[in-house]
Every structure is written in structure tokens, then in C-alpha cells.
Design an enzyme around this catalytic site. Structure first.
Site, short mmCIF file in Angstrom:
data_model
loop_
_atom_site.label_atom_id
_atom_site.label_comp_id
_atom_site.label_asym_id
_atom_site.label_seq_id
_atom_site.Cartn_x
_atom_site.Cartn_y
_atom_site.Cartn_z
N ALA A 61 -116.78 -22.55 30.29
CA ALA A 61 -117.11 -23.68 30.31
C ALA A 61 -118.35 -24.16 29.35
CB ALA A 61 -116.57 -25.15 31.68
N GLY A 106 -113.36 -20.78 31.29
CA GLY A 106 -112.44 -21.20 30.44
C GLY A 106 -111.71 -19.85 29.66
N GLU A 109 -109.07 -18.33 30.55
CA GLU A 109 -108.02 -19.59 30.72
C GLU A 109 -107.37 -19.57 28.68
OE1 GLU A 109 -109.03 -22.44 34.01
OE2 GLU A 109 -110.64 -22.22 32.54
N GLU A 129 -114.84 -19.10 38.61
CA GLU A 129 -115.22 -20.96 39.13
C GLU A 129 -115.18 -21.22 40.86
OE1 GLU A 129 -112.34 -20.68 36.08
OE2 GLU A 129 -112.56 -19.81 37.32
#
Length: 255
Positions: A61, A106, A109, A129
Site C-alpha cells: 500500500a 497488498g 494479497e 504489516e
């Protein structure tokens, strides 16, 4: 645009293009959702490749953007974040992630939303994270555990460590490792081969596996049974069986 959709040989490539690291800001997340839904609905796209370019898949992100968000802002945004990735996971066609360089947070993911992952020998994957005082928020705690098992998933999520391509292959996080320069070629070839297959049967297979994993085996078998019987109403089934009887296995050509 930070994300593009290119189509060739029945394969739609969703290409991340936000140099230098393909950070997934809000605009990129929304664009991913838009293009995933477009790919799902287009008849000329029969398989999909997720690709970030030769050097990096996606490093996660946009931390600067996220840092400016307070609790209320993230409560409002978190649903849309998950929905953008879920739109990729729900594409009713084969999806392969072509992973080069970093696929972190991300980015990892997003790769988890594919049906198959081909990684370059330079790939590094992880869910870092926890190092920000957070947990994965775009499906990582759920899809990673389902893919590699809860113990291995907790190792990666609790520590935030990165795994290289060879370890990722060993734990089942990726399915094939090739030289970095060959990642997209291999991914596109895999997708193009499946793009020539029976579209409805491929959709049925994907939805049966995915939906079955979310429920008990009895319900999963009912899902499989319904799809299996339903395919007997399709031209692809007639074409495939006729070819098998007349020409032998593996020679059917599907429209």
C-alpha cells in the site's frame, strides 16, 4: 492510469504501472476493481494475468497515503479496499499472477487472489504489516492461511519477514519459479492455453473449488454436483465428448 488492461490471444493482462514500486494507493485499488469487473464480463477475455512489470510486482500500500488516515477514515475505506481485491478473486476465469521482485503487503494479497502464481527467481513475498503495528487488511489473514495453512501463515504475518522465491515455492505460496526475465512469458502462455479451453467448465471448476473451501464437504459436494449436471446442457460438453469418441482424448476445440 496506474493500472491498465491489455488483451491478446484471449488473455487479459491487468498491468500495474505506478513506478517505482507499484504502491497500491486508493486510486490504484479502485482501478483494479474496475478492470477486474471488466475482465470478468468481457467475452474476448477467457483468462487473466496479473503483472507489475519486469522489476516489481507491487511493494504494498501507499504508506504515506495511509498514514494520513485516522480510524474513521479507514473504517470507511477498508471495505472498498477488500472489495477491490475480492473482485480479482471472483473473476470467473483462470487467473495467474506473474510475480517479479517485491510482492509485499497488498502486493502479496493481490497475488493471493490468483488461481496460480508464477514467480521470478528474484521474487520476495511477505506480509510486513505487523512492522507498522497493523495486520493485513486486504484479505491476507484469510487467503494466506487457506493457501499455505494457518501455522505457516502466522509465521509470515507475526514476523513480517520476507520469503525468497525458493522458500515461497517450498511452502506453497507460489506454484512455479522461473528466471525473472521469463515470468510474464510463462504466465501468459499458461493463461493462453487455458483460454482455449471450455469457458463454462473452467468457470464451474473454479467456483466449485472456491465455494467448496468456504463450507462443509457435504455442501461442497452439492455445489460440485449441481455444476457437473448443469454442464451437460452446454455445447462445450457435446463438443468435448464427440471429439473424445471420434478422435481420442485431448483433441477437442472449444469456441
Amino acid at each position: 492510469m496506474t493500472v491498465h488492461l491489455e488483451v491478446a490471444e484471449g488473455v487479459g493482462t491487468i498491468r500495474l504501472d505506478r513506478p517505482p514500486m507499484n504502491a497500491l494507493d486508493v486510486a490504484a485499488q479502485d482501478r483494479i476493481k474496475e478492470l477486474a469487473e471488466e475482465a470478468a464480463g468481457r467475452d474476448d477475455i477467457r483468462a487473466v494475468v496479473l503483472y507489475g512489470g519486469e522489476k516489481v510486482f507491487a511493494a504494498g500500500a501507499d504508506i504515506k497515503e495511509m498514514r494520513a488516515m485516522d480510524h474513521a477514515a479507514m473504517v470507511r475505506r477498508s471495505g472498498a479496499l477488500q472489495e477491490s481485491f475480492t473482485a480479482v478473486a471472483r473473476i470467473p476465469k483462470p487467473v495467474v499472477a506473474a510475480v517479479t521482485g517485491y510482492a509485499l503487503g497488498g502486493g502479496c494479497e493481490l497475488a493471493l487472489c490468483a488461481d496460480f502464481r508464477i514467480a521470478g527467481d528474484n521474487a520476495k513475498l511477505g506480509q510486513p504489516e505487523i512492522l507498522l503495528g497493523l495486520i493485513p487488511g486486504a484479505g491476507g489473514t484469510q487467503r494466506l492461511a487457506r493457501l499455505i495453512g494457518p501455522s505457516k501463515a502466522k509465521d509470515l504475518i507475526f514476523t513480517g519477514r520476507q520469503v525468497r522465491a525458493d522458500e515461497a515455492l517450498a511452502i506453497g505460496l507460489v506454484d512455479r519459479v522461473v528466471p525473472a526475465t521469463e515470468v510474464y512469458t510463462e504466465a501468459h502462455a499458461w493463461a493462453a492455453k487455458l483460454a482455449k479451453g471450455p469457458a463454462l467448465a473452467l468457470r464451474a471448476a473454479k467456483e466449485s473449488v472456491d465455494a467448496g473451501l468456504e463450507t462443509d464437504i457435504g455442501t461442497g459436494l452439492a455445489i460440485e454436483r449441481t455444476w457437473f449436471a448443469g454442464l451437460f446442457a452446454t455445447e462445450d460438453r457435446e463438443r468435448g465428448m464427440r471429439s473424445f469418441v471420434e478422435e481420442g482424448p485431448g483433441k477437442a476445440e472449444f469456441l
